[in-house]
Write a protein that holds these residues in place. Structure first.
Motif, PDB file in Angstrom:
ATOM      1  N   ALA A 100      41.216  50.739  16.874  1.00 18.23           N
ATOM      2  CA  ALA A 100      40.678  49.533  16.239  1.00 18.23           C
ATOM      3  C   ALA A 100      39.363  49.124  16.897  1.00 18.23           C
ATOM      4  CB  ALA A 100      41.695  48.393  16.326  1.00 18.23           C
ATOM      5  N   PHE A 101      39.270  49.277  18.210  1.00 17.19           N
ATOM      6  CA  PHE A 101      38.022  48.985  18.910  1.00 17.19           C
ATOM      7  C   PHE A 101      36.922  49.930  18.439  1.00 17.19           C
ATOM      8  CE2 PHE A 101      40.371  46.521  22.130  1.00 17.19           C
ATOM      9  CZ  PHE A 101      39.453  45.508  22.374  1.00 17.19           C
ATOM     10  N   ALA A 102      37.264  51.201  18.303  1.00 16.27           N
ATOM     11  CA  ALA A 102      36.272  52.197  17.902  1.00 16.27           C
ATOM     12  C   ALA A 102      35.745  51.936  16.500  1.00 16.27           C
ATOM     13  CB  ALA A 102      36.875  53.594  17.983  1.00 16.27           C
ATOM     14  N   GLU A 103      36.587  51.357  15.658  1.00 13.95           N
ATOM     15  CA  GLU A 103      36.209  51.111  14.261  1.00 13.95           C
ATOM     16  C   GLU A 103      35.477  49.789  14.069  1.00 13.95           C
ATOM     17  OE1 GLU A 103      39.975  51.287  12.370  1.00 13.95           O
ATOM     18  OE2 GLU A 103      40.221  53.465  12.697  1.00 13.95           O
ATOM     19  N   SER A 104      35.408  48.983  15.130  1.00 12.89           N
ATOM     20  CA  SER A 104      34.824  47.644  15.013  1.00 12.89           C
ATOM     21  C   SER A 104      33.489  47.554  15.747  1.00 12.89           C
ATOM     22  CB  SER A 104      35.784  46.590  15.588  1.00 12.89           C
ATOM     23  OG  SER A 104      37.041  46.629  14.939  1.00 12.89           O
ATOM     24  N   ASP A 105      32.573  46.786  15.192  1.00 14.41           N
ATOM     25  CA  ASP A 105      31.309  46.520  15.864  1.00 14.41           C
ATOM     26  C   ASP A 105      31.461  45.424  16.902  1.00 14.41           C
ATOM     27  OD1 ASP A 105      29.922  48.387  14.324  1.00 14.41           O
ATOM     28  OD2 ASP A 105      29.562  46.915  12.731  1.00 14.41           O
ATOM     29  N   ARG A 106      32.474  44.564  16.680  1.00 10.73           N
ATOM     30  CA  ARG A 106      32.694  43.420  17.549  1.00 10.73           C
ATOM     31  C   ARG A 106      34.184  43.085  17.532  1.00 10.73           C
ATOM     32  NH1 ARG A 106      29.115  38.550  15.810  1.00 10.73           N
ATOM     33  NH2 ARG A 106      27.509  39.644  17.012  1.00 10.73           N
ATOM     34  N   LEU A 107      34.804  43.042  18.706  1.00 11.46           N
ATOM     35  CA  LEU A 107      36.236  42.782  18.755  1.00 11.46           C
ATOM     36  C   LEU A 107      36.592  42.173  20.116  1.00 11.46           C
ATOM     37  CD1 LEU A 107      39.025  45.283  17.590  1.00 11.46           C
ATOM     38  CD2 LEU A 107      39.410  43.459  19.223  1.00 11.46           C
ATOM     39  N   THR A 108      37.166  40.986  20.076  1.00 15.23           N
ATOM     40  CA  THR A 108      37.688  40.344  21.277  1.00 15.23           C
ATOM     41  C   THR A 108      39.188  40.218  21.087  1.00 15.23           C
ATOM     42  OG1 THR A 108      35.641  39.069  21.583  1.00 15.23           O
ATOM     43  CG2 THR A 108      37.584  38.342  22.802  1.00 15.23           C
ATOM     44  N   LEU A 109      39.942  41.048  21.788  1.00 13.42           N
ATOM     45  CA  LEU A 109      41.387  41.126  21.607  1.00 13.42           C
ATOM     46  C   LEU A 109      42.088  40.350  22.718  1.00 13.42           C
ATOM     47  CD1 LEU A 109      43.719  42.523  19.958  1.00 13.42           C
ATOM     48  CD2 LEU A 109      43.732  44.245  21.771  1.00 13.42           C
ATOM     49  N   ALA A 110      42.806  39.293  22.348  1.00 15.81           N
ATOM     50  CA  ALA A 110      43.536  38.490  23.325  1.00 15.81           C
ATOM     51  C   ALA A 110      44.894  39.121  23.595  1.00 15.81           C
ATOM     52  CB  ALA A 110      43.713  37.067  22.809  1.00 15.81           C
ATOM     53  N   VAL A 111      45.187  39.360  24.863  1.00 18.86           N
ATOM     54  CA  VAL A 111      46.468  39.952  25.261  1.00 18.86           C
ATOM     55  C   VAL A 111      47.025  39.143  26.427  1.00 18.86           C
ATOM     56  CG1 VAL A 111      47.675  42.001  26.055  1.00 18.86           C
ATOM     57  CG2 VAL A 111      45.660  42.251  24.595  1.00 18.86           C
ATOM     58  N   ALA A 112      48.278  38.717  26.300  1.00 20.15           N
ATOM     59  CA  ALA A 112      48.953  38.019  27.388  1.00 20.15           C
ATOM     60  C   ALA A 112      49.632  39.068  28.270  1.00 20.15           C
ATOM     61  CB  ALA A 112      49.994  37.046  26.841  1.00 20.15           C
ATOM     62  N   PRO A 113      49.165  39.276  29.490  1.00 21.06           N
ATOM     63  CA  PRO A 113      49.723  40.329  30.336  1.00 21.06           C
ATOM     64  C   PRO A 113      51.175  40.116  30.714  1.00 21.06           C
ATOM     65  CG  PRO A 113      48.222  38.960  31.598  1.00 21.06           C
ATOM     66  CD  PRO A 113      48.055  38.566  30.162  1.00 21.06           C
ATOM     67  N   GLU A 114      51.636  38.871  30.626  1.00 20.93           N
ATOM     68  CA  GLU A 114      53.047  38.622  30.933  1.00 20.93           C
ATOM     69  C   GLU A 114      53.954  39.120  29.819  1.00 20.93           C
ATOM     70  OE1 GLU A 114      53.111  34.376  32.830  1.00 20.93           O
ATOM     71  OE2 GLU A 114      51.268  34.711  31.698  1.00 20.93           O
ATOM     72  N   GLY A 115      53.422  39.199  28.610  1.00 18.73           N
ATOM     73  CA  GLY A 115      54.177  39.765  27.498  1.00 18.73           C
ATOM     74  C   GLY A 115      55.228  38.861  26.915  1.00 18.73           C
ATOM     75  N   THR A 116      55.508  37.715  27.525  1.00 20.75           N
ATOM     76  CA  THR A 116      56.527  36.796  27.063  1.00 20.75           C
ATOM     77  C   THR A 116      56.273  35.438  27.676  1.00 20.75           C
ATOM     78  OG1 THR A 116      58.910  36.298  27.058  1.00 20.75           O
ATOM     79  CG2 THR A 116      58.038  37.480  28.968  1.00 20.75           C
ATOM     80  N   ARG A 117      56.834  34.398  27.041  1.00 25.14           N
ATOM     81  CA  ARG A 117      56.699  33.054  27.599  1.00 25.14           C
ATOM     82  C   ARG A 117      57.730  32.786  28.689  1.00 25.14           C
ATOM     83  NH1 ARG A 117      56.607  32.608  22.195  1.00 25.14           N
ATOM     84  NH2 ARG A 117      58.746  31.765  22.169  1.00 25.14           N
ATOM     85  N   SER A 118      58.752  33.639  28.766  1.00 22.28           N
ATOM     86  CA  SER A 118      59.804  33.468  29.766  1.00 22.28           C
ATOM     87  C   SER A 118      59.319  33.944  31.133  1.00 22.28           C
ATOM     88  CB  SER A 118      61.055  34.251  29.360  1.00 22.28           C
ATOM     89  OG  SER A 118      61.507  33.840  28.084  1.00 22.28           O
ATOM     90  N   ALA A 119      60.068  33.583  32.169  1.00 25.38           N
ATOM     91  CA  ALA A 119      59.684  33.973  33.527  1.00 25.38           C
ATOM     92  C   ALA A 119      59.726  35.489  33.677  1.00 25.38           C
ATOM     93  CB  ALA A 119      60.636  33.328  34.543  1.00 25.38           C
TER      94      ALA A 119
END
Length: 209
Positions: free
Chosen positions: A118-137
């Motif tokens: 998807a990055f390769a196909e886009s001219d501009r892309l800001t992808l938000a990723v939560a490294p914790e992967g969950t809201r739980s502890a």
């Protein structure tokens, strides 16, 4: 304190994106942040047309709202990963317009490869990723955000959502080296004093009250 201007400390510089709609959304976001007492800190990196945005702490559904307001102020459209089924219908274009980057968990290629494509196909892309992967502890962060950046050849934008000071901070760009074990402590250091909405669920201090 409610009513405090999000620009009271400084005037954070937005991205170089222009347009009437972007300007309108920026003004609306500034108003909403002021009313709710949230502040912004840090300039948007001007040389990051493509990047993985590290979104932490992530302990509440409210986190997404503050990040959306902050992104609108910086004139940035945040995108996020979602199941392919979310776009497999007549209104799928609208879901994509909202920011969904569809991924197929049943595909032979894994999510990291699909997202890199998807990055390769886009001219501009800001992808938000939560490294914790969950809201739980969680005691450990998931490495997906890092592996996507490496595979796509893009930097990380370090953002800190601190409920303690009610500040969304753009801490800057981080160029991953490919050595996750060496880079992770450097990335986490940006979050040393940050508090999530549910403090005990933030992985840097999971288990605390």
């Amino acid at each position: 304190m409610a009513g405090t201007s999000p620009l009271s400390r400084s005037r954070p510089k937005p991205s170089n994106r222009t347009g009437v709609f972007a300007s309108l959304m920026r003004n609306l976001a500034a108003l909403m942040l002021a009313v709710t007492g949230w502040k912004l800190e840090g300039d948007w990196p001007q040389d990051a047309e493509k990047a993985v945005l590290v979104a932490a702490p992530h302990t509440s559904n409210w986190d997404g709202l503050w990040m959306i307001f902050a992104a609108a102020y910086y004139r940035v459209k945040l995108r996020w990963m979602g199941k392919k089924s979310l776009v497999d219908h007549p209104l799928g274009w609208f879901v994509k317009w909202l920011g969904c980057v569809p991924v197929d968990r049943k595909s032979a290629s894994d999510i990291v490869e699909q997202t890199a494509a998807a990055f390769a196909e886009s001219d501009r892309l800001t992808l938000a990723v939560a490294p914790e992967g969950t809201r739980s502890a969680m005691t450990e962060w998931k490495s997906g955000f890092y592996r996507i950046a490496i595979k796509a050849g893009v930097p990380l934008i370090i953002t800190v959502l601190d409920y303690g000071t009610r500040t969304v901070k753009i801490a800057g760009l981080f160029q991953p080296t490919g050595d996750y074990q060496a880079d992770l402590p450097l990335i986490k250091a940006y979050y040393a004093n940050a508090e999530g909405r549910h403090k005990g669920n933030f992985s840097l201090n999971a288990g605390e009250d």
